[in-house]
Design a protein around this motif. Structure first.
Motif, short mmCIF file in Angstrom:
data_model
loop_
_atom_site.label_atom_id
_atom_site.label_comp_id
_atom_site.label_asym_id
_atom_site.label_seq_id
_atom_site.Cartn_x
_atom_site.Cartn_y
_atom_site.Cartn_z
N MET A 1 53.81 30.92 50.68
CA MET A 1 53.10 31.00 51.95
C MET A 1 51.60 31.11 51.71
SD MET A 1 53.64 33.76 55.02
CE MET A 1 52.70 33.64 56.54
N ILE A 2 50.82 30.33 52.45
CA ILE A 2 49.37 30.28 52.26
C ILE A 2 48.69 30.99 53.43
CG2 ILE A 2 47.37 28.77 52.11
CD1 ILE A 2 49.16 26.71 50.76
N GLU A 3 47.73 31.85 53.12
CA GLU A 3 46.97 32.57 54.14
C GLU A 3 45.50 32.57 53.76
OE1 GLU A 3 48.30 36.33 55.53
OE2 GLU A 3 50.42 35.90 55.17
N THR A 4 44.68 33.03 54.71
CA THR A 4 43.24 33.17 54.47
C THR A 4 42.89 34.65 54.47
OG1 THR A 4 42.77 31.05 55.53
CG2 THR A 4 40.95 32.59 55.31
N LEU A 5 42.13 35.06 53.45
CA LEU A 5 41.75 36.46 53.30
C LEU A 5 40.25 36.58 53.05
CD1 LEU A 5 44.40 37.98 50.84
CD2 LEU A 5 44.27 38.37 53.30
N PRO A 6 39.62 37.65 53.55
CA PRO A 6 38.28 37.99 53.05
C PRO A 6 38.42 38.39 51.59
CG PRO A 6 38.85 39.27 55.01
CD PRO A 6 40.09 38.61 54.55
N LEU A 7 37.41 38.09 50.80
CA LEU A 7 37.51 38.33 49.37
C LEU A 7 36.44 39.30 48.91
CD1 LEU A 7 39.61 37.03 47.53
CD2 LEU A 7 37.84 35.48 46.71
N PHE A 8 36.85 40.26 48.08
CA PHE A 8 35.93 41.24 47.52
C PHE A 8 36.02 41.16 46.00
CE2 PHE A 8 33.97 45.50 48.90
CZ PHE A 8 33.08 45.48 47.84
N PRO A 9 35.13 40.41 45.35
CA PRO A 9 35.13 40.35 43.88
C PRO A 9 34.60 41.66 43.31
CG PRO A 9 33.98 38.47 44.87
CD PRO A 9 34.13 39.50 45.93
N LEU A 10 35.28 42.16 42.28
CA LEU A 10 34.89 43.44 41.68
C LEU A 10 34.92 43.35 40.16
CD1 LEU A 10 36.89 46.02 43.86
CD2 LEU A 10 34.42 45.66 43.85
N GLY A 11 34.23 44.27 39.53
CA GLY A 11 34.24 44.36 38.08
C GLY A 11 35.43 45.11 37.55
N THR A 12 36.46 45.30 38.37
CA THR A 12 37.70 45.93 37.96
C THR A 12 38.85 45.11 38.51
OG1 THR A 12 38.94 48.02 37.90
CG2 THR A 12 37.89 47.42 39.98
N VAL A 13 40.07 45.44 38.11
CA VAL A 13 41.26 44.70 38.54
C VAL A 13 42.16 45.66 39.31
CG1 VAL A 13 43.32 43.44 37.80
CG2 VAL A 13 41.13 43.08 36.62
N LEU A 14 42.45 45.32 40.55
CA LEU A 14 43.32 46.14 41.38
C LEU A 14 44.77 45.73 41.15
CD1 LEU A 14 43.65 48.24 43.69
CD2 LEU A 14 43.47 46.30 45.29
N LEU A 15 45.65 46.73 41.00
CA LEU A 15 47.07 46.49 40.82
C LEU A 15 47.83 46.93 42.07
CD1 LEU A 15 47.53 47.82 37.17
CD2 LEU A 15 47.28 45.44 37.91
N PRO A 16 48.97 46.31 42.37
CA PRO A 16 49.77 46.73 43.52
C PRO A 16 50.11 48.21 43.46
CG PRO A 16 50.57 44.63 42.69
CD PRO A 16 49.55 45.12 41.69
N GLY A 17 49.90 48.90 44.58
CA GLY A 17 50.20 50.32 44.67
C GLY A 17 49.07 51.23 44.24
N ALA A 18 48.05 50.68 43.60
CA ALA A 18 46.95 51.51 43.09
C ALA A 18 45.94 51.81 44.19
CB ALA A 18 46.25 50.80 41.93
N SER A 19 45.28 52.95 44.05
CA SER A 19 44.23 53.35 45.00
C SER A 19 42.90 52.74 44.57
CB SER A 19 44.12 54.87 45.04
OG SER A 19 43.08 55.28 45.90
N LEU A 20 42.10 52.33 45.56
CA LEU A 20 40.81 51.70 45.28
C LEU A 20 39.72 52.37 46.11
CD1 LEU A 20 39.22 49.34 43.93
CD2 LEU A 20 39.71 48.01 46.00
N PRO A 21 39.03 53.37 45.54
CA PRO A 21 37.89 53.97 46.24
C PRO A 21 36.63 53.13 46.01
CG PRO A 21 38.32 55.15 44.20
CD PRO A 21 39.34 54.05 44.27
N LEU A 22 35.88 52.88 47.08
CA LEU A 22 34.67 52.08 46.97
C LEU A 22 33.55 52.70 47.80
CD1 LEU A 22 36.07 48.44 47.41
CD2 LEU A 22 35.20 49.44 45.30
N ARG A 23 32.34 52.59 47.29
CA ARG A 23 31.16 52.90 48.09
C ARG A 23 30.50 51.58 48.46
NH1 ARG A 23 27.38 57.91 47.11
NH2 ARG A 23 29.20 58.72 48.22
N ILE A 24 30.42 51.30 49.74
CA ILE A 24 29.95 50.02 50.24
C ILE A 24 28.49 50.14 50.67
CG2 ILE A 24 30.38 48.15 51.86
CD1 ILE A 24 32.72 48.71 49.97
N PHE A 25 27.61 49.33 50.07
CA PHE A 25 26.20 49.39 50.43
C PHE A 25 25.59 48.02 50.70
CE2 PHE A 25 26.68 49.50 45.84
CZ PHE A 25 25.85 48.47 45.41
N GLU A 26 26.17 46.94 50.15
CA GLU A 26 25.64 45.60 50.42
C GLU A 26 25.93 45.20 51.86
OE1 GLU A 26 25.98 42.26 47.78
OE2 GLU A 26 26.75 43.58 46.21
#
Length: 226
Positions: A1-26
């Protein structure tokens, strides 16, 4: 199935189930947070992809991203001064990047294809039991070195076999390349073997590294007496 998502490139790799804390400033990602909160983007869902090189992806270097990423659902949002945000999201599902769009929104958009697990080439209940036991043992030896991501816990005994490698990796300090290897592996049996191998390798590396200072100090003493 194909969908469209907003994309957030990061210098880390997110895994399923993992928590992702971010400070957003841009500015572009502040807009993404607003669009997620206000449900301009459905289900508060966006995609996270690791960056192969550097820390930022622009229109001229989108090829620097890995092909396989992980969707995330935005959770808590705390507004800070000057329009910044502290956010917490959770990894959900693996996807493959198909096409990037740098014009539809202030942030990157992408057409993605969801990437389910494949059927293992080798599989049995007995094999899975042995792999779980050996992977958990490798995880315990790794944690005994003192390397651990703060705020994380050891996976419950009832954790699903396919998800366990991600859970074992969550509280370990692994390089982005290693986390990407786990994310990209679609065979759950091979993924369990991979996390076991990574944990054994890292534990041995730490053991050898800690042996070096004593040897170096011994050499220094010998040099001082000559």
């Amino acid at each position: 199935m194909i969908e469209t998502l907003p994309l957030f490139p990061l210098g880390t790799v997110l895994l399923p189930g993992a928590s992702l804390p971010l400070r957003i400033f841009e500015a572009r990602y502040r807009q993404l947070v607003l669009d997620l909160v206000n449900e301009v983007v459905p289900d508060r869902r966006f995609g996270v992809v690791g960056i192969r090189q550097g820390w930022e992806v622009g229109e001229d270097n989108v090829d620097a991203m890995y092909e396989i990423g992980c969707s995330a659902r935005l959770g808590e949002v705390q507004q800070l001064p000057e329009g910044r945000y502290d956010t917490t999201s959770t990894g959900q599902h693996r996807f493959r990047l198909l096409q990037l769009d740098t014009e539809a929104a202030p942030y990157l958009m992408a057409r993605v294809e969801w990437l389910p697990d494949s059927t293992p080439q080798q599989d049995s209940d007995q094999l899975r039991e042995r792999l779980v036991a050996s992977a958990r043992a490798a995880h315990e030896r790794y944690l005994a070195t003192g390397l651990r991501v703060e705020g994380t816990t050891t996976p419950d005994d009832g954790t699903d076999f396919a998800e366990l490698p991600y859970s074992l990796a969550e509280n370990c300090v692994l390089a982005p390349e290693d986390r990407q290897r786990l994310l990209a592996e679609t065979d759950p049996v091979a993924r369990m073997r991979a996390i076991r191998s990574l944990l054994n390798r890292e534990t041995e590396f730490v053991r050898r590294l800690r042996a070096v200072p004593a040897q170096l100090s011994e050499f220094a003493e010998h040099a001082g007496t000559n």
